[in-house]
Design an enzyme around this catalytic site. Sequence first.
Site, mmCIF file in Angstrom:
data_model
loop_
_atom_site.group_PDB
_atom_site.id
_atom_site.type_symbol
_atom_site.label_atom_id
_atom_site.label_comp_id
_atom_site.label_asym_id
_atom_site.label_seq_id
_atom_site.Cartn_x
_atom_site.Cartn_y
_atom_site.Cartn_z
ATOM 1 N N GLY A 6 -12.951 26.185 25.751
ATOM 2 C CA GLY A 6 -13.763 25.381 24.848
ATOM 3 C C GLY A 6 -13.154 24.011 24.660
ATOM 4 N N SER A 7 -12.127 23.945 23.816
ATOM 5 C CA SER A 7 -11.473 22.659 23.570
ATOM 6 C C SER A 7 -10.676 22.170 24.786
ATOM 7 C CB SER A 7 -10.527 22.768 22.363
ATOM 8 O OG SER A 7 -11.281 23.034 21.200
ATOM 9 N N THR A 21 -26.745 24.830 24.477
ATOM 10 C CA THR A 21 -28.003 24.495 23.798
ATOM 11 C C THR A 21 -29.098 24.268 24.840
ATOM 12 O OG1 THR A 21 -26.790 23.496 21.986
ATOM 13 C CG2 THR A 21 -29.095 22.842 22.210
ATOM 14 N N CYS A 45 -20.302 11.624 28.582
ATOM 15 C CA CYS A 45 -21.570 12.164 28.051
ATOM 16 C C CYS A 45 -21.368 12.629 26.609
ATOM 17 C CB CYS A 45 -22.050 13.359 28.871
ATOM 18 S SG CYS A 45 -22.215 13.006 30.607
ATOM 19 N N LEU A 46 -20.255 13.344 26.391
ATOM 20 C CA LEU A 46 -19.997 13.869 25.041
ATOM 21 C C LEU A 46 -19.870 12.739 24.023
ATOM 22 C CD1 LEU A 46 -17.503 16.785 25.740
ATOM 23 C CD2 LEU A 46 -19.945 16.911 25.281
ATOM 24 N N GLU A 96 -19.143 19.858 20.291
ATOM 25 C CA GLU A 96 -18.910 18.467 20.755
ATOM 26 C C GLU A 96 -17.550 17.940 20.303
ATOM 27 O OE1 GLU A 96 -21.256 16.465 22.357
ATOM 28 O OE2 GLU A 96 -22.932 17.844 22.305
#
Lengths: 264, 388
Positions: free
Chosen positions: B141-142, B168, B242-243, B367
């Site tokens: 994840g991170s 999502t 993008c993030l 995010e």
Amino acid sequence: MKIIVCLKQVPDTAATIKVKPDGSGVETEGITYVINPYDEFALEEALRIKERLGEGEVTVITLGPPKAKEALRTALAMGADKGVHLSDPAFEGGDSYATAKALARAIQGLPYDLILCGKQAVDDDAAQVGPAMAELLGLPQACVITKLEIDANRKKAVVHRQIEGASEIMEVSLPAVFTAQKGLNEPRYPSLKGIMGAKKKEIAEHNPSSLGLSPEEVGLAGSKVKILKLSPPPSRATGKILEGEPREQASQLVKLLREEAKII
Amino acid sequence: MTKFQGVDFYGIEGLLGEEERMARNTARAFVEAEVLPIIDKYNREGTFPGHLIPKVGELGFLGANLSGYGLPGVNNVAYGLIMQELERGDSSLRSFASVQGALVMYPILIFGSEAQKEYWLPKLASGEKIGCFGLTEPDYGSDPASMAAKAVRVGDHFVLNGTKMWITNGSIADVAIVWAKLDGQIRGFLVEKGVPGFITSEIQGKFSLRASVTSELSFEDCWIPVENLLPKTEGLKSALMCLNQARYGIAWGAVGAAMACYEAALNYAKERVQFGKPIASFQLVQRKLVHMLTEITKAQLLCLHLGRLKDSGKARHTHISLAKMNNVEKALEIARMARDILGAYGIVDDYPVIRHLCNLESVYTYEGTHDIHTLILGQDITGISAFE
């Protein structure tokens, strides 16, 4: 078909209105302004007519201070093609007659087949500008319309008007002035593309002299009605809640209506 | 319920341009008319209000701040205000728009081939096609740099293997932007729905973002044509770019959720009578309301200045981290305070507060978690990385 739509920028219907302490007007600080909702119906109808016919031009016109340009810009973002702004300190403080006169003069200089307005502005609720303008331009008019069908070839329109307990259907020859009532349509929102495109659309500016009017003929000087004072409605006193059995409450109510309210 | 007039204690309205106000007004009117009346039903059912997509597309909210290929190209402040209004409706809707615009359209625009841009951007802008973004994995994840997803070139195809999690729009997407290692370097790939070996499954049991689709994507010997590589992607940096776009929108969106909670709490406190007077007359309640307003005002100013920096090309990724970190944390705090003020009514969906509160728990984490943004900033000011 060339369509003219008259707009007024008014305080947002949800805004809290405060009368100035001297009664000369309302406090404008912190109020958000919108296009008069009935004028939005007029604009939406104009845009739909243009879309249905596949040709035409919609010109929006307003009389108002510099900030009223935002109402024109919003209308252009919704899809109107051109704007006309009657903006000059001399126009300020005008009544419905002075406003109608200036608008009529500006419209005389433009090509048109149809003029649409809202049935009234939600700020002063006068409902005079549309009809007065039609008179000044010598055009037929139909007010408070809920349906409009245009026959561009025959230069006729069939309109439905709201009357007491019924609707009235009339055929009107064009050009004519129609004022829009709620129910005519559901106005669109300006899309982002419309908003970006509106920046490139032209807004013509007018002052009294460019319309061939003297400063005495417009605004406060040219008005037949002068506002002496505005005052907020008196605040309502606290209500009374009756207690006890229904029979008791009813007799108390009759007594109060008779003795206190003195209405029966 | 009276029409929402915005929360604007500092006259921030006057700092906005005409185009920015108009864009905000359109988004606000749309949310009032089409989102607020229906959102609780979708939140309860745990379904996405997909019928809103064509409308959102038509208004130009998808990829609103991108230019070219028929996109609106509004400035970043106008874009931020749209995100704020969408999230005042629901974080699910803002998440949908963020993913579509910032995580799908943006990488296609920046890293895509001409053919990819011409084919995808108009369809994604109108909402005719839906996209998703696959970076996070079940085990990473991170720390996305350690991802396990891999692509191997075989002739004129890439063979993709791996799993992406917490995605999502995953199950409703027509195209996924999937990040995987090709010869050890992270690259972006366009994977279309229905390609053999690509399976999505919707994650069930969420208490948050219930009106949004969240999925797991799995790729098992999934063959995709070579032209589906996003040619200009170069390592994790491309994905992080993008993030950054999405996080910028989140910083604004959090303000919208906070406004909704504040408005609900303020109205409730003025009407709820206890001990013979409105609870808004009690000092403890006033303190909470004032704290909410203060934090909203600070967050608004932070967003506005960040937007101006972004429009002048001066926004650094750490600026965006600070705004995402602060605004989501404060929005969550505001939602909890609003819940508290509403008492028992705060836990039911007659009021928007509990829905926003639960949503914001996700927004706090996705995010870039709150902690990771803190460490990004810690590294920026000390020069010492705490996580690498």
